[in-house]
Motif scaffolding. Structure first.
Motif: not given
Length: 114
Positions: A9-21, A82-85, A112-114
């Motif tokens: 997990g972490g911080l991503a911008q809207p439209g960004g991606s994260l990969r959880l395991s 997770m894409n297009s967050l 997910v925040s700008s």
């Protein structure tokens, strides 16, 4: 004790991606597995599921087309790509042995925040 350990997990911008395991204890190899999440102040929400051999993936309507769940039984690992967050994807994400979050670990935070 059989355990599940989430990470990624972490911080991503809207439209960004994260990969959880999720590391799956060997005791869970024969289980259908799930991802669930919990937004602040809300209950657990089912996100996705996958069959014992990687078949039968299903997704909540809120994430369909954006999230992809997979598993590698040789590596005892679940992945949630997770894409297009969206902002509303923020929350604590857990892997679990059913859609109600049974057996879940400590979770991994997604913001997910700008």
């Amino acid at each position: 004790q059989v355990q599940l350990v989430e990470s990624g997990g972490g911080l991503a911008q809207p439209g960004g991606s994260l990969r959880l395991s999720c590391i799956i204890d060997s005791g869970f190899k024969g289980y259908w597995m799930y991802w669930v999440r919990q937004a602040p102040g809300k209950g657990l929400e089912w996100v996705s599921r996958i069959g014992r051999g990687g078949e039968g993936t299903m997704y909540a309507d809120s994430v369909k087309g954006r999230f992809t769940m997979s598993r590698d039984n040789a590596k005892n690992t679940l992945v949630l790509q997770m894409n297009s967050l969206k902002v509303e994807d923020s929350g604590l994400y857990y892997c679990a042995t059913n859609s109600n979050g049974l057996g879940r670990g400590q979770g991994t935070q997604v913001t997910v925040s700008s």
